[in-house]
Scaffold this active site. Structure first.
Site, PDB file in Angstrom:
ATOM      1  N   HIS A   1       0.834  -1.196   0.000  1.00 29.83           N
ATOM      2  CA  HIS A   1       0.000   0.000   0.000  1.00 29.83           C
ATOM      3  C   HIS A   1       0.871   1.249   0.000  1.00 29.83           C
ATOM      4  CE1 HIS A   1      -2.519  -2.818   2.778  1.00 29.83           C
ATOM      5  NE2 HIS A   1      -2.665  -3.177   1.509  1.00 29.83           N
TER       6      HIS A   1
ATOM      7  N   TYR B   1       3.790   2.219  13.510  1.00 29.71           N
ATOM      8  CA  TYR B   1       4.202   3.254  12.556  1.00 29.71           C
ATOM      9  C   TYR B   1       3.571   4.604  12.896  1.00 29.71           C
ATOM     10  CZ  TYR B   1      -0.178   1.672  10.299  1.00 29.71           C
ATOM     11  OH  TYR B   1      -1.478   1.304  10.026  1.00 29.71           O
TER      12      TYR B   1
END
Length: 481
Positions: A76, A139
């Site tokens: 992605h 993240y």
């Protein structure tokens, strides 16, 4: 690797760049361990930016827990920068550049444990495969997730033969979602367009020069005041800023004398300060670089020397005061270029064109001879702005005009008259006080000379003002000089 032991010795962090994907950075993190377990500074802004990571301004922290070995997610590419790392366990990370350009399709892979992190630029496809059970993948991102943002994702299939990622665990044995299995091959993937630059005030003298300067680029948009008005709070707040990385504000209220009137005062403050402050907030909130044009009128002109960038602000009139207020707002934007200029000459009405018209009509003007400075041609300003952006010069304030010795308005007028074939004696010099005696006029700084040392230190050398003036007159309808 046992996660209750220190994976690496406690040395300082280090950063290395990927040799395949521009902007992708690998960070080695010191992990400090003892009998209780371990500790690390996963993101430490001062240290990381000092090592060369972008100050990307994370606003959201996400954690993906993966129970089984072989859990595979991606590929992605999202509309924001990411800083990925592992809290527990170990992964095989893979990244594919999906940005439009020469590096499209380039691949980078590396194993990550708690001692390693990766900075992933916007538009680079992200994927990983777990190599240990109970792996926590974390993240940071610099924009908030939304359903609208998902529409801007780009994808490529984990099994694409072109990118040919060598997954440690074959994909047919791995845990994948149905969505990830159905992503397109690289040949059918949508490339992520680069973020754009938006030029505000695109119909003015400088805006016109910026149009010419960036005419060959499809990543620059232009908006006139009619299309996006800086003083219209509703229009500004409702504009979609997600497509941009940079805003160049070339618009301003510049009618110096009218700014001293009631209506002019309101208009000057609205365009030069209140609107600029709103734009500064927008740029800060959206992590945009702001390029803003300032003026020699923020100084009182009493200095005996050229004004450096950090000279104290001391504007004399409403125009200068409103510009100084705008400057203070712009200085709050983390990524800003405040470009201070003087005596601007470009397309449209300006001093040089006025003098040329007088010369051609046989009029002998009286021109002030005790105001000193340098002309700044809009082509030079546009080139200087492009240079600052292209070279990623240090953010801050830069003086920018053409070069050469200080000159007066009367000297400029004489040069125009000579180029028009008129005698030098047709121009009569007069002091500012005498020229404006009995007139409703704003106060002018007598010294508008700007020190150009800082922008020259970036590698940009402005051309001589009189050479630029003669070239400008060559381009006049009558082809003078």
């Amino acid at each position: 690797m046992a996660t209750n032991q220190p994976p690496t010795p406690p040395t300082g962090p280090s950063v290395t760049a990927s040799d395949t994907i521009p902007g992708l950075l690998v960070v080695r993190l010191p992990v400090h361990g003892d009998n209780r377990g371990w500790f690390k500074e996963n993101w430490q802004r001062a240290k990381m930016t000092g090592l060369g990571l972008p100050d990307f301004g994370p606003v959201q922290n996400n954690i993906s827990f993966n129970a089984a070995v072989g859990t595979t997610r991606g590929i992605h590419a999202e509309p924001w920068d990411k800083y990925v790392s592992v809290a527990t366990g170990r992964i095989f990370g893979a990244w594919v550049d999906l940005r439009a350009g020469a590096s499209f399709g380039q691949v980078f892979t590396i194993e990550l444990d708690p001692s390693t992190a990766v900075f992933v630029p916007r538009g680079v496809g992200n994927a990983f495969q777990t190599l240990e059970p109970d792996t926590a993948y974390t993240y940071l991102v610099n924009d908030h997730w939304s359903a609208e943002a998902v529409e801007k994702y780009a994808f490529v299939n984990l099994a694409d033969e072109t990118v040919a990622i060598d997954w440690p665990i074959p994909l047919e044995q791995a845990e994948l979602s149905e969505k990830d299995r159905k992503h397109p091959r690289l040949a059918g993937a949508t490339a992520v367009a680069p973020l754009k630059t938006l030029v505000l005030g695109a119909a003015g003298q400088l805006g016109t020069a910026l149009r010419r300067r960036f005419s060959s680029r499809d990543d620059v948009d232009f908006a006139t005041r009619a299309e996006l008005d800086l003083t219209d709070a509703t229009a500004m707040s409702g504009h979609d800023w997600s497509a941009y990385s940079t805003v160049i504000n070339a618009g301003a209220y510049t009618r110096v004398d009218e700014a001293e009137t009631g209506a002019g005062r309101v208009a000057a403050w609205a365009a030069n300060s209140t609107g600029v402050a709103a734009l500064a907030r927008i740029c800060t909130e959206n992590s945009l670089t702001l390029v803003h044009l300032s003026s020699d009128y923020v100084f009182d002109g009493t200095s005996a020397d050229a004004y450096p960038e950090d000279a104290p602000l001391a504007p004399l009139g409403v125009y200068g005061q409103s510009k100084a207020a705008g400057d203070l707002a712009v200085a709050t934007v983390p990524r800003h270029y405040l470009v201070r200029t003087s005596w601007v000459i470009g397309d449209g009405n300006n001093f040089v064109r006025t003098m040329l018209s007088l010369a051609e009509r046989g009029i002998e003007p009286t021109v002030v001879n005790d105001q000193y400075g340098r002309l700044a041609f809009t082509e030079t300003i546009a080139d200087g702005i492009a240079h600052l952006l292209d070279t990623e010069a240090a953010y801050g304030t830069y003086n920018l005009s053409n070069g050469g010795e200080a000159t007066s308005w009367a000297d400029i007028a004489v040069e125009v008259f000579v180029c028009a074939g008129r005698d030098r004696s047709a121009v009569t010099g007069v002091g500012t006080a005498e020229y404006f005696a009995g007139k409703q006029a704003a106060p002018r700084p007598l010294n508008s000379l700007l020190d150009l040392g800082r922008i020259r230190a970036t590698g940009f050398t402005p051309g001589d003002q009189f050479e630029a003036l003669r070239a400008y007159l060559v381009g006049a309808p009558d082809g003078l000089c």
